[in-house]
Design a protein around this motif. Sequence first.
Motif, mmCIF file in Angstrom:
data_model
loop_
_atom_site.group_PDB
_atom_site.id
_atom_site.type_symbol
_atom_site.label_atom_id
_atom_site.label_comp_id
_atom_site.label_asym_id
_atom_site.label_seq_id
_atom_site.Cartn_x
_atom_site.Cartn_y
_atom_site.Cartn_z
ATOM 1 N N TYR A 98 23.084 28.333 5.942
ATOM 2 C CA TYR A 98 21.912 28.136 6.805
ATOM 3 C C TYR A 98 20.595 28.061 6.031
ATOM 4 O O TYR A 98 19.610 27.507 6.520
ATOM 5 N N LEU A 116 27.871 24.379 18.785
ATOM 6 C CA LEU A 116 27.063 24.658 17.594
ATOM 7 C C LEU A 116 27.218 23.530 16.573
ATOM 8 O O LEU A 116 26.227 23.023 16.023
ATOM 9 N N ALA A 171 25.369 20.498 17.632
ATOM 10 C CA ALA A 171 23.921 20.636 17.410
ATOM 11 C C ALA A 171 23.591 20.391 15.940
ATOM 12 O O ALA A 171 22.647 19.671 15.607
ATOM 13 N N ILE A 172 24.392 20.966 15.065
ATOM 14 C CA ILE A 172 24.099 20.855 13.627
ATOM 15 C C ILE A 172 24.335 19.432 13.123
ATOM 16 O O ILE A 172 23.549 18.877 12.359
ATOM 17 N N LEU A 228 20.667 17.758 15.536
ATOM 18 C CA LEU A 228 19.627 18.212 14.618
ATOM 19 C C LEU A 228 18.891 17.038 13.985
ATOM 20 O O LEU A 228 17.722 17.131 13.635
ATOM 21 N N ARG A 276 18.326 22.783 21.157
ATOM 22 C CA ARG A 276 18.684 24.185 21.409
ATOM 23 C C ARG A 276 19.996 24.454 20.693
ATOM 24 O O ARG A 276 20.902 23.620 20.716
ATOM 25 N N VAL A 277 20.119 25.650 20.120
ATOM 26 C CA VAL A 277 21.418 25.982 19.520
ATOM 27 C C VAL A 277 22.017 27.142 20.294
ATOM 28 O O VAL A 277 21.289 27.981 20.821
ATOM 29 N N LYS A 334 21.542 31.433 16.908
ATOM 30 C CA LYS A 334 20.085 31.284 17.045
ATOM 31 C C LYS A 334 19.322 31.831 15.848
ATOM 32 O O LYS A 334 18.433 31.180 15.305
ATOM 33 N N PHE A 378 18.821 29.941 12.532
ATOM 34 C CA PHE A 378 17.955 28.759 12.435
ATOM 35 C C PHE A 378 16.524 29.074 12.010
ATOM 36 O O PHE A 378 15.694 28.166 11.909
#
Length: 480
Positions: free
Chosen positions: A195, A248, A251-252, A256, A268-269, A274, A277
Amino acid sequence: MPRTAVDRLAALLPPGFTLGVATAAFQIEGAVDDDGRGPSGWDAFAHSPGTIADGASPDIADDHYHRAEEDLALLSRLGVDAYRLSIAWPRVQPDGRGAWNEKGWAFYERLLDGLLEAGIRPVVTLYHWDTPLPLEEAGGWLSRETAERFSEYAAEAGRRLGDRVDQWITLNEPATVTLNGYALGVHAPGKQLLYEALPSVHHQLLAHGLGVQALRASTDDGKIGITNLHAPVSAKSWRPFDRLHAGLFDAIFNRLFADPILLGRYPRVPWIAKRNFAPLLDAVRPGDLELIQQPLDFYGLNYYYPVRIGAGAGPAAGAPTGHHRRVAALKRLPFHLADFPEFPRTGFGWPIAPAHLGTLLVQMRDRYGDTLPPILITENGASFPEPASTDGPIDDSERIDYLAAHLESALDSVAPGGPAEGVELAGWFVWTLLDNFEWAAGYTQRFGLVHVDFDTLERTPKASFEWLRQLTAARERTAA
Ligand code: FCB
């Protein structure tokens, strides 16, 4: 493929649809020390032990730098409308800042002139992963400054080449750069930050926004877009944790990089991640998202395979990563890429799932609606095991089937009455013209329409080359 099948596919192509092929500088050019080119982060990475399958070197690759004429002749025979190439930033600006390398620019000027003479429209990617080494050493995409340097480079490219380029692509697959390069370390620069790699997302997107502005200011009429890698993501089971992690990953991997560009905000993740990020949000300054959300003339989409996600670190069986290096960081992920036993696979182990390309286009329309510019599929293709040398054309019927099925799936999906009706699909580019240096896989994955013998550098068109040639010709016949 029998003529009739080609004719049938050609008849599905809407008027004005672009058929093209794509390449990337680092994968084909070689000539890494010639005419003042500087090293890139990828040169340094590839020369560190254990990074590339078979310990292969990218130094010569296809030697395209010295064989551009021969490759232009192949493109011209193929009859494609457009050719997507990338400029090696360290060839035109060895330090990534300051002085320009005239000989480097001259190479691309000649190449573009050759394309235009052959009636092929140049589509130019400014950044296909070869960051000048001094910039990589100063932090690469973890540093905000790299975005500023990129925008100067984009402005200069626009000034010098703007009269010849039909379409500009700022960046290729920033998701792969972040995930493979900074989070997992299987690509340059080989960092395993998980991350903590997230600032590289923001700085690449910023580079895109600044790059679009720079190109708009320095060119008159080139069309501008970006290329993102996309995959429809599903959960391995209906269990809530599998679904949460699929969300997830989606989103990534997808949102993203698309949401900020098209919607002007980060996605939104799911709550499970959360807190992770924070490194991303820390990188954002006031005004950045407005800058990132530039009006675009097209949206480039690369599609290779769908993704299925399960909760928990997994064995990564059948994972569509294609990396020989099983890095430690992978084991620290809270999810894994699950197998697709129902689909055949490519040489890379990637599931062959053409219908998912149609699904992806539906998803893009549902997510982005009116904010979605015309889509160009800027890469689509497959590797299959093929011999190192050959006496004649390779009968790569699996590749022909892969390409035909994917093109058809995309066209059907956006056709009137199709599930993605409303999406303007403007073109499709085959990855790729020549077998080449396939990043961490070295020369082990052959994606080309043209076979390359890496000992002699001899080029031999495969059956799929002939198939695409027939398709472009059939389309002309249909149009006439
Ligand atoms: C894409 C890259 C391209 C090539 C293909 C197989 O992710 O953009 O350079 O490696 O995959």
